[in-house]
Design a protein around this motif. Structure first.
Motif, PDB file in Angstrom:
ATOM      1  N   VAL A   6       0.856  -1.195   0.000  1.00  0.00           N
ATOM      2  CA  VAL A   6       0.000   0.000   0.000  1.00  0.00           C
ATOM      3  C   VAL A   6       0.888   1.240   0.000  1.00  0.00           C
ATOM      4  CG1 VAL A   6      -1.899   1.216   1.108  1.00  0.00           C
ATOM      5  CG2 VAL A   6      -1.730  -1.272   1.311  1.00  0.00           C
ATOM      6  N   GLY A   7       0.600   2.126  -0.959  1.00  0.00           N
ATOM      7  CA  GLY A   7       1.468   3.272  -1.215  1.00  0.00           C
ATOM      8  C   GLY A   7       2.362   2.889  -2.384  1.00  0.00           C
ATOM      9  N   ALA A   8       2.089   3.504  -3.539  1.00  0.00           N
ATOM     10  CA  ALA A   8       2.904   3.183  -4.726  1.00  0.00           C
ATOM     11  C   ALA A   8       3.930   4.277  -4.979  1.00  0.00           C
ATOM     12  CB  ALA A   8       1.991   2.994  -5.940  1.00  0.00           C
ATOM     13  N   ALA A  10       7.613   6.336  -3.654  1.00  0.00           N
ATOM     14  CA  ALA A  10       9.022   5.978  -3.814  1.00  0.00           C
ATOM     15  C   ALA A  10       9.353   4.649  -3.142  1.00  0.00           C
ATOM     16  CB  ALA A  10       9.878   7.102  -3.239  1.00  0.00           C
ATOM     17  N   GLY A  12       7.209   2.305  -1.775  1.00  0.00           N
ATOM     18  CA  GLY A  12       6.321   1.209  -2.175  1.00  0.00           C
ATOM     19  C   GLY A  12       6.711   0.626  -3.525  1.00  0.00           C
ATOM     20  N   VAL A  31      -1.336  -0.610  -4.170  1.00  0.00           N
ATOM     21  CA  VAL A  31      -2.547   0.176  -3.901  1.00  0.00           C
ATOM     22  C   VAL A  31      -2.125   1.612  -3.615  1.00  0.00           C
ATOM     23  CG1 VAL A  31      -4.597   0.423  -2.443  1.00  0.00           C
ATOM     24  CG2 VAL A  31      -3.544  -1.827  -2.711  1.00  0.00           C
ATOM     25  N   ASP A  32      -2.797   2.563  -4.208  1.00  0.00           N
ATOM     26  CA  ASP A  32      -2.546   3.969  -3.866  1.00  0.00           C
ATOM     27  C   ASP A  32      -3.866   4.726  -3.915  1.00  0.00           C
ATOM     28  OD1 ASP A  32       0.368   5.592  -3.748  1.00  0.00           O
ATOM     29  OD2 ASP A  32      -1.376   6.875  -4.120  1.00  0.00           O
ATOM     30  N   LYS A  34      -3.958   7.928  -5.010  1.00  0.00           N
ATOM     31  CA  LYS A  34      -3.858   8.860  -6.145  1.00  0.00           C
ATOM     32  C   LYS A  34      -4.364   8.152  -7.397  1.00  0.00           C
ATOM     33  CE  LYS A  34       0.255  10.799  -5.751  1.00  0.00           C
ATOM     34  NZ  LYS A  34       1.667  10.968  -6.156  1.00  0.00           N
ATOM     35  N   THR A  77       3.223   1.399   3.218  1.00  0.00           N
ATOM     36  CA  THR A  77       4.170   2.511   2.988  1.00  0.00           C
ATOM     37  C   THR A  77       3.403   3.805   2.714  1.00  0.00           C
ATOM     38  OG1 THR A  77       4.373   2.464   0.562  1.00  0.00           O
ATOM     39  CG2 THR A  77       5.677   0.850   1.771  1.00  0.00           C
ATOM     40  N   SER A  78       2.072   3.748   2.836  1.00  0.00           N
ATOM     41  CA  SER A  78       1.290   4.945   2.510  1.00  0.00           C
ATOM     42  C   SER A  78       1.498   6.014   3.576  1.00  0.00           C
ATOM     43  CB  SER A  78      -0.188   4.573   2.441  1.00  0.00           C
ATOM     44  OG  SER A  78      -0.529   3.774   3.548  1.00  0.00           O
ATOM     45  N   GLY A  79       1.491   7.258   3.121  1.00  0.00           N
ATOM     46  CA  GLY A  79       1.684   8.360   4.055  1.00  0.00           C
ATOM     47  C   GLY A  79       2.630   9.369   3.466  1.00  0.00           C
ATOM     48  N   ILE A  80       2.967  10.381   4.251  1.00  0.00           N
ATOM     49  CA  ILE A  80       3.911  11.368   3.718  1.00  0.00           C
ATOM     50  C   ILE A  80       5.314  11.075   4.249  1.00  0.00           C
ATOM     51  CG2 ILE A  80       2.264  13.246   3.270  1.00  0.00           C
ATOM     52  CD1 ILE A  80       3.156  14.415   6.027  1.00  0.00           C
ATOM     53  N   ARG A  82       9.335  12.486   5.125  1.00  0.00           N
ATOM     54  CA  ARG A  82       9.806  13.751   5.681  1.00  0.00           C
ATOM     55  C   ARG A  82      10.552  14.568   4.644  1.00  0.00           C
ATOM     56  NH1 ARG A  82      14.639  12.359   9.891  1.00  0.00           N
ATOM     57  NH2 ARG A  82      15.444  10.531   8.845  1.00  0.00           N
ATOM     58  N   LEU A  91       5.615  13.523  11.441  1.00  0.00           N
ATOM     59  CA  LEU A  91       4.649  12.998  10.460  1.00  0.00           C
ATOM     60  C   LEU A  91       3.440  12.349  11.120  1.00  0.00           C
ATOM     61  CD1 LEU A  91       7.274  11.178   8.198  1.00  0.00           C
ATOM     62  CD2 LEU A  91       6.354  13.460   7.866  1.00  0.00           C
ATOM     63  N   VAL A 102      -5.950   2.236   6.335  1.00  0.00           N
ATOM     64  CA  VAL A 102      -5.369   1.219   5.453  1.00  0.00           C
ATOM     65  C   VAL A 102      -5.383  -0.147   6.144  1.00  0.00           C
ATOM     66  CG1 VAL A 102      -3.161   0.478   4.454  1.00  0.00           C
ATOM     67  CG2 VAL A 102      -3.954   2.822   4.102  1.00  0.00           C
ATOM     68  N   MET A 122       7.744   5.125  12.439  1.00  0.00           N
ATOM     69  CA  MET A 122       7.417   3.718  12.260  1.00  0.00           C
ATOM     70  C   MET A 122       7.106   2.971  13.567  1.00  0.00           C
ATOM     71  SD  MET A 122       8.760   0.535  12.545  1.00  0.00           S
ATOM     72  CE  MET A 122      10.495   0.788  12.702  1.00  0.00           C
TER      73      MET A 122
HETATM   74  P1  NAI Z   1       5.778   8.924  -1.198  1.00  0.00           P
HETATM   75  O1  NAI Z   1       5.110  10.238  -0.985  1.00  0.00           O
HETATM   76  O2  NAI Z   1       6.693   8.766  -2.359  1.00  0.00           O
HETATM   77  O3  NAI Z   1       4.674   7.776  -1.297  1.00  0.00           O
HETATM   78  C1  NAI Z   1       3.613   7.656  -0.400  1.00  0.00           C
HETATM   79  C2  NAI Z   1       2.401   7.210  -1.208  1.00  0.00           C
HETATM   80  O4  NAI Z   1       1.334   6.951  -0.304  1.00  0.00           O
HETATM   81  C3  NAI Z   1       1.899   8.271  -2.201  1.00  0.00           C
HETATM   82  O5  NAI Z   1       1.913   7.737  -3.521  1.00  0.00           O
HETATM   83  C4  NAI Z   1       0.490   8.573  -1.708  1.00  0.00           C
HETATM   84  O6  NAI Z   1      -0.417   8.877  -2.759  1.00  0.00           O
HETATM   85  C5  NAI Z   1       0.136   7.285  -0.989  1.00  0.00           C
HETATM   86  N1  NAI Z   1      -0.970   7.427  -0.038  1.00  0.00           N
HETATM   87  C6  NAI Z   1      -1.249   8.440   0.804  1.00  0.00           C
HETATM   88  N2  NAI Z   1      -2.377   8.180   1.493  1.00  0.00           N
HETATM   89  C7  NAI Z   1      -2.802   6.961   1.091  1.00  0.00           C
HETATM   90  C8  NAI Z   1      -3.902   6.146   1.450  1.00  0.00           C
HETATM   91  N3  NAI Z   1      -4.789   6.513   2.380  1.00  0.00           N
HETATM   92  N4  NAI Z   1      -4.041   4.960   0.819  1.00  0.00           N
HETATM   93  C9  NAI Z   1      -3.160   4.544  -0.122  1.00  0.00           C
HETATM   94  N5  NAI Z   1      -2.093   5.297  -0.499  1.00  0.00           N
HETATM   95  C10 NAI Z   1      -1.917   6.477   0.102  1.00  0.00           C
HETATM   96  O7  NAI Z   1       6.544   8.577   0.172  1.00  0.00           O
HETATM   97  P2  NAI Z   1       7.712   7.489   0.382  1.00  0.00           P
HETATM   98  O8  NAI Z   1       9.022   8.129   0.195  1.00  0.00           O
HETATM   99  O9  NAI Z   1       7.359   6.287  -0.394  1.00  0.00           O
HETATM  100  O10 NAI Z   1       7.561   7.201   1.960  1.00  0.00           O
HETATM  101  C11 NAI Z   1       6.432   6.524   2.455  1.00  0.00           C
HETATM  102  C12 NAI Z   1       6.476   6.424   3.985  1.00  0.00           C
HETATM  103  O11 NAI Z   1       7.531   5.545   4.373  1.00  0.00           O
HETATM  104  C13 NAI Z   1       6.751   7.746   4.697  1.00  0.00           C
HETATM  105  O12 NAI Z   1       5.991   7.834   5.868  1.00  0.00           O
HETATM  106  C14 NAI Z   1       8.231   7.645   5.039  1.00  0.00           C
HETATM  107  O13 NAI Z   1       8.606   8.472   6.123  1.00  0.00           O
HETATM  108  C15 NAI Z   1       8.328   6.178   5.364  1.00  0.00           C
HETATM  109  N6  NAI Z   1       9.672   5.600   5.313  1.00  0.00           N
HETATM  110  C16 NAI Z   1       9.980   4.699   6.282  1.00  0.00           C
HETATM  111  C17 NAI Z   1      11.197   4.051   6.293  1.00  0.00           C
HETATM  112  C18 NAI Z   1      11.497   3.058   7.371  1.00  0.00           C
HETATM  113  O14 NAI Z   1      12.647   2.635   7.499  1.00  0.00           O
HETATM  114  N7  NAI Z   1      10.519   2.624   8.165  1.00  0.00           N
HETATM  115  C19 NAI Z   1      12.222   4.354   5.271  1.00  0.00           C
HETATM  116  C20 NAI Z   1      11.782   5.290   4.270  1.00  0.00           C
HETATM  117  C21 NAI Z   1      10.540   5.886   4.300  1.00  0.00           C
END
Ligand code: NAI
Length: 308
Positions: A6-8, A10, A12, A31-32, A34, A77-80, A82, A91, A102, A122
């Motif tokens: 979930v979250g397509a 970067a 995902g 799943v996303d 958008k 992986t859905s969400g914003i 940093r 966040l 989700v 996380m």
């Molecule tokens: P991104 O912005 O590239 O992708 C997030 C995707 O989630 C977007 O495509 C967005 O449309 C989607 N989204 C938002 N709300 C949604 C919903 N309700 N249902 C389905 N999709 C939804 O962000 P990125 O870089 O992929 O990061 C995702 C998350 O992972 C962030 O919170 C980031 O901080 C976290 N992260 C965690 C790591 C870890 O080690 N635990 C490492 C890197 C990132």
């Protein structure tokens, strides 16, 4: 076996790509929210199949969770992510709402699913999934330690001037800039403690660079990293699907282990077909133990901001 991501975005998409390229499961569903985004990413990735030689089928959906039904593992992986200068903890407000929704959709369609939580902050998001999903605790796994340990090994190899495959090391405790605990006392090069090769200043450099590993990349990229996070998730998913029983540090609900209760924190665990097969008890030095407690206290304070 079907895997849902979930979250397509970067992370995902990178995660789906690594899973597909390793060819160990039949289907990945992206799943996303958008419109068209997950479908587009899935199509682009599928057009690499003949080039990269994988048979995994990747599909995408804009929020239709019926397509995820019967998933063995789901990755959130859905969400914003940093932006430069932000902490992962900032966040929480937005991501908690997303992760809770989700999770409910995933469990409704796949009651037997094992969930891997990636969205930040996380450790707190993993705790939220425990509190809201109704899943048994061995089926909820936070991804942080796998990535942070890879970053630790990268910095160790750099300091030692060694190939990365020669070094081993683990990061436990919180997935945050201050709460990460790289276990220098247990890191090795070809089985020999690295403390025999690195002086105190070098050890401190490796530790500090590991802890700010994510922040360093966020500064360089303008957003958080995706290749290593995606690869780290794929290793965890493979250990579950192929029942590899790898020892991987993950954020898990602790009930007395490491002296903590009612908190998700990074500890080494055996990951296999049931999710968490066993939490591994390793002996910490007094200093490491004190840092573990400090990290737990900080995460507990952030968990206090959750509304569920
Ligand atoms: P991104 O912005 O590239 O992708 C997030 C995707 O989630 C977007 O495509 C967005 O449309 C989607 N989204 C938002 N709300 C949604 C919903 N309700 N249902 C389905 N999709 C939804 O962000 P990125 O870089 O992929 O990061 C995702 C998350 O992972 C962030 O919170 C980031 O901080 C976290 N992260 C965690 C790591 C870890 O080690 N635990 C490492 C890197 C990132």
């Amino acid at each position: 076996m079907k895997i849902t991501v979930v979250g397509a975005g970067a992370v995902g998409a990178s995660c789906a790509e690594y899973i597909a390229m390793k060819n160990f499961c039949s289907e990945v569903v992206l799943v996303d929210i958008k419109e068209g985004f997950a479908e587009g990413k899935a199509m682009d990735l599928m057009q690499t199949a003949s080039l990269n030689g994988f048979d995994t089928k990747i599909t995408g959906t804009t929020g239709d969770y019926s397509k995820t039904a019967g998933s063995h593992v789901a990755v959130i992986t859905s969400g914003i992510p940093r932006k430069p200068g932000m902490t992962r903890e900032e966040l929480i407000g937005i991501n908690a709402g997303i992760v809770k929704d989700v999770t409910a959709n995933l469990v409704k369609n796949s009651p037997e699913v094992i969930i891997i939580v990636v969205s930040n902050p996380m450790d707190t998001m993993a705790y939220l999934v425990h509190k809201t999903s109704g899943l048994p605790k061995h089926k909820i796994i936070g991804m942080g330690g796998a990535l942070d340990s890879a970053r630790f090994k990268y910095r160790l190899a750099e300091a030692l001037g060694s190939p990365i495959s020669d070094v081993d090391g683990m990061v436990i405790a919180a997935h945050s800039d201050t709460g990460m605990l790289p276990l220098m006392s247990k890191a090795t090069r070809n089985g020999v403690p690295v403390t025999e090769f690195l002086n105190a200043e070098q050890q401190n450099y490796v530790t500090e660079e590991t802890k700010v590993g994510g922040a360093t990349l966020t500064k360089l990229l303008g957003t958080s990293a995706w290749y290593a996070p995606g690869a780290a998730v794929s290793v965890m998913v493979q250990s579950i699907v192929c029942d590899q029983k790898k020892m991987i540090p993950c954020s898990l609900m602790l009930e007395g282990e490491y002296g903590q209760n009612d908190i998700c924190l990074g500890v080494p665990a055996i990951i296999g077909k049931n999710g968490v097969e066993k939490i591994v008890d390793i002996t910490l030095t007094a200093e490491e133990q004190a840092k573990f407690v400090e990290a737990a206290n900080a995460v507990r304070e952030i968990n206090g901001d959750l509304k569920y």
